[in-house]
Design an enzyme around this catalytic site. Structure first.
Site, PDB file in Angstrom:
ATOM      1  N   CYS A   2       0.835  -1.187   0.000  1.00 26.86           N
ATOM      2  CA  CYS A   2       0.000   0.000   0.000  1.00 26.86           C
ATOM      3  C   CYS A   2       0.877   1.247   0.000  1.00 26.86           C
ATOM      4  O   CYS A   2       2.084   1.184  -0.268  1.00 26.86           O
ATOM      5  CB  CYS A   2      -0.902   0.011   1.238  1.00 26.86           C
ATOM      6  SG  CYS A   2      -1.755  -1.557   1.555  1.00 26.86           S
ATOM      7  N   LEU A  53      -3.804  -1.536  -1.312  1.00 31.99           N
ATOM      8  CA  LEU A  53      -3.774  -2.579  -2.331  1.00 31.99           C
ATOM      9  C   LEU A  53      -4.107  -3.876  -1.602  1.00 31.99           C
ATOM     10  O   LEU A  53      -3.313  -4.381  -0.809  1.00 31.99           O
ATOM     11  CB  LEU A  53      -2.399  -2.678  -2.990  1.00 31.99           C
ATOM     12  CG  LEU A  53      -2.221  -3.810  -4.014  1.00 31.99           C
ATOM     13  CD1 LEU A  53      -3.118  -3.577  -5.222  1.00 31.99           C
ATOM     14  CD2 LEU A  53      -0.765  -3.920  -4.454  1.00 31.99           C
ATOM     15  N   SER A  54      -5.273  -4.411  -1.824  1.00 31.40           N
ATOM     16  CA  SER A  54      -5.753  -5.569  -1.066  1.00 31.40           C
ATOM     17  C   SER A  54      -5.053  -6.840  -1.526  1.00 31.40           C
ATOM     18  O   SER A  54      -5.110  -7.205  -2.705  1.00 31.40           O
ATOM     19  CB  SER A  54      -7.269  -5.723  -1.249  1.00 31.40           C
ATOM     20  OG  SER A  54      -7.942  -4.560  -0.838  1.00 31.40           O
ATOM     21  N   GLY A  79       3.151  -2.984   3.449  1.00 31.98           N
ATOM     22  CA  GLY A  79       4.050  -4.134   3.390  1.00 31.98           C
ATOM     23  C   GLY A  79       3.322  -5.445   3.561  1.00 31.98           C
ATOM     24  O   GLY A  79       2.099  -5.535   3.392  1.00 31.98           O
ATOM     25  N   GLY A 366      14.134 -12.090  -7.616  1.00 30.18           N
ATOM     26  CA  GLY A 366      15.404 -12.648  -7.159  1.00 30.18           C
ATOM     27  C   GLY A 366      16.351 -11.645  -6.551  1.00 30.18           C
ATOM     28  O   GLY A 366      17.557 -11.932  -6.410  1.00 30.18           O
TER      29      GLY A 366
END
Length: 644
Positions: A2, A53-54, A79, A366
């Site tokens: 988010c 952001l769900s 996070g 990565g």
């Protein structure tokens, strides 16, 4: 994943500030980071804002800001926490009740129970703002490695903070002035190192740190975590290390596959991203979606190797070829990155995030393999002069005295000349010896090119930022990696991925940067990471059962971008027009004659200047977007004007 923002009105501030309107504007400025839902809570001079952001618990129960049942603690969080279920169970045993299935509520109740100790208990990535009504304090915190950004600034007695600088600039009265010391560092390093930002008065909260701010405006920043230092590394049996490494990577990947939304992976065809995909295949019930970027220039194109891995694990593979379109991409990059950022791999990272977001909401990558396991080719170069580090520093400092004592007439002889050069070389600080591998503008470039406004900064070197890390390592190559982990990794690589992914509302997770894995890797000496000239020896040997030989042992390409060719062809006219414009010359940063000479030499093939020219091009475009206008651009512009 988010975006967070907010403000704290201290006792010394103007109480007439419209805090609700301010925080709403701050959240709107970073809405792209959390396009699913916005939330603002303002009470008693404290404003917290959130763009969501769900990813976990998609219901309204996950809405932020989140408040404890006793109304004493309020929180916004950006996070993902991968051990939140274990912490939730522990808190439930202590009597805490939960209204959602989110990691956010676990942090909220965890702080209510344990205070700042909660940060050491979290396994994941985070930027957090907490208002504690019991102590009347605001706490800001970042994760151990610095995966999630957090900026702050003081303005008229009000503390402003946000996931991106543009959230702070949403405060209309905040003065947008360039920090020329930060620009000086940027020209050396290609990024602005923490705690600086490119704007005067705006700072980055360092990774692995938390900041406590009282109503009186008193603040303090403390570090809560540190990797084991290089001096603690010990040699161990290689087979034992290989087995432990596979276990650690497997666990780290498995934890990061928890999601209530579609998930995939960046797959460049390099060892690191390929290893992550290989471990994902062990835990996925369906086909993994993988995403790759390529170039028309064959020496920069890694798609063939990505396809090998994609075929081996039968992934749902997606590719895109990047071609330069400055008018389209550069305005977006300058706006999203908020400050000058000259790592050219931001271009493909932006594009691969764009194509990934069409199919998934979360990707694994990565990042971290090169720093943890010594994968960069520059580390091999460090080994070639490792013997210098075995000379006591006191003796190395005597070298200049020896060279000064040599008669000038000896210069006519070859052996004395070579001896003088070597004595000068071994007397240099380790950061200066490392500079040719990482610096854009070297000291001599700055002396030759700086104009009047940057000349005062020639009195100190940006490379001194790195020197403390070299001094903490018993080896030169270990010091180089130690410096990279504390500077290049958090301030370049992680910024690049965070901004590029969040520009599209995409969450990026980095299994190889799990702090437990990093602590383990930090205790392995360089001699076991680079063996017989082979970089990342432990990782490559451990992955032999999972990846083809051609992928493991091919020449390293990195995330290279052909800007050297672009500046001679598609971007040539744009670069000349922008860098030699009247606007650029009047800034007094770099001499116009020096810039023109670089452009001419590069375009004629006399000498490569692409990294320096790219850094200057990005810098000038940043000035045009973020400094020149009368108001901050809180919406991305469509293009730049040429010349002027």
């Amino acid at each position: 994943m988010c975006g967070i923002a907010g403000a704290l009105v201290t006792h010394s501030s103007d109480s007439s500030i419209d805090l609700v309107s301010l925080v709403e504007r701050m959240v709107h400025a970073i809405h792209h980071r959390g396009p699913d839902n916005n939330g603002v809570h303002v009470k008693s001079g404290v404003g917290l804002g959130h763009a969501r952001l769900s990813v976990i618990d998609l219901t309204e129960a996950g809405h932020q800001p989140m408040i404890t049942s006793d109304d004493q603690v309020r929180l916004v969080f950006n996070g993902e926490i991968y051990n939140f279920k274990e912490l939730r169970t522990e808190l439930a045993r202590e009597g805490y009740h939960f209204r959602s299935h989110t990691d956010t509520e676990v942090i909220l109740n965890g702080y209510h129970r344990w205070g700042i100790e909660i940060f050491t208990r979290l396994r994941g990535m985070f930027a957090i703002a907490i208002w504690d009504g019991r102590s009347d304090e605001l706490i800001l915190a970042r994760d151990r490695v610095g995966k999630k950004p957090l900026f702050y600034a003081w303005h008229e007695g009000v503390l402003l903070f946000g996931s991106e600088i543009k959230a702070i600039l949403a405060c209309e009265r905040f003065s947008r002035k360039p920090d020329l010391e930060a620009i000086h560092h940027y020209l050396s390093l290609q990024y602005v190192p923490a705690p600086w930002s490119a704007f005067q008065g705006i700072n980055k909260l360092p990774q692995a740190s938390y900041m406590v701010v009282s109503r009186k405006g008193i603040s303090s920043v403390k570090r809560y975590w540190q990797l084991p230092p290089p001096s603690e590394a010990r040699h161990r049996p290689i087979q034992e290390l290989q087995e432990e490494l596979i276990t650690l990577i497997d666990e780290s990947v498995r934890l990061r596959m928890t999601s209530d939304v579609p998930l995939g992976a960046f797959l460049s065809g390099g060892v690191d991203s390929s290893a992550v995909v290989a471990m994902m295949a062990r835990h996925s019930s369906g086909r993994i979606k993988t995403f790759c970027i390529g170039f028309d220039e064959a020496e920069y194109d890694e798609r063939a190797y990505a396809r090998i891995v994609a075929e081996r694990y039968d992934t749902d593979h997606h590719e895109m070829v990047v071609r330069p379109n400055a008018v389209d991409i550069l305005p977006k990059l300058i706006w999203h990155y908020n400050e000058p950022f000259a790592d050219p791999s931001a271009v493909p990272t932006y594009y691969v995030s764009e194509i990934a977001r069409r199919h998934v909401t979360v990707v694994l990558n990565g990042d971290g393999g090169d720093e943890n396991f010594l994968g960069y080719s520059r580390y091999k170069q460090c080994l070639q002069t490792e013997w210098i580090s075995r000379i006591p520093r006191a003796l190395r400092r005597l070298s200049p005295q020896l060279t000064n004592s040599m008669p000038v007439c000896w210069e006519r002889y070859r052996i004395p000349r070579i001896t003088r050069r070597w004595l000068n070389y071994i007397s240099e600080k380790d950061s200066r010896r490392y500079a040719p591998s990482i610096a854009y503008f070297h000291e001599q470039d700055k002396v030759a090119g700086y104009d009047e406004n940057l000349t005062p900064y020639l009195s100190f070197s940006s490379l001194d930022i790195l020197e403390r890390y070299f001094s903490e390592s018993p080896s030169y190559v270990g010091g180089a990696a130690w410096a990279d982990i504390h500077t290049y990794l958090p301030d370049d690589l992680l910024v690049k991925v965070d901004i590029a992914s969040m520009a599209h509302g995409l969450e990026a997770r980095s299994p190889l940067l799990d702090h437990s894995l990093m602590e383990w890797a930090a205790q392995i000496p360089p001699s076991q990471k680079i063996v017989n000239g082979e970089t990342k020896n432990i990782l490559k040997s451990a992955m032999k059962p999972y990846l083809p030989h051609d992928v493991l042992y091919r020449p390293k390409m990195g995330f290279g971008v052909p800007i050297d060719r672009w500046l001679r062809a598609e971007l040539k006219e744009f670069a000349y027009d922008t860098l030699l414009s009247l606007k650029a010359s009047q800034r007094g940063l770099v001499k116009t004659s020096y810039v023109k000479n670089m452009l001419d030499e590069h375009c004629s093939g006399v000498r490569l200047h692409h990294t320096r020219l790219w850094a200057l091009l990005i810098l000038e475009l940043w000035f045009q977007m973020w400094i020149d206008p009368t108001t901050a651009p809180l919406e991305p512009p469509s293009s730049f004007s040429r010349g002027g």
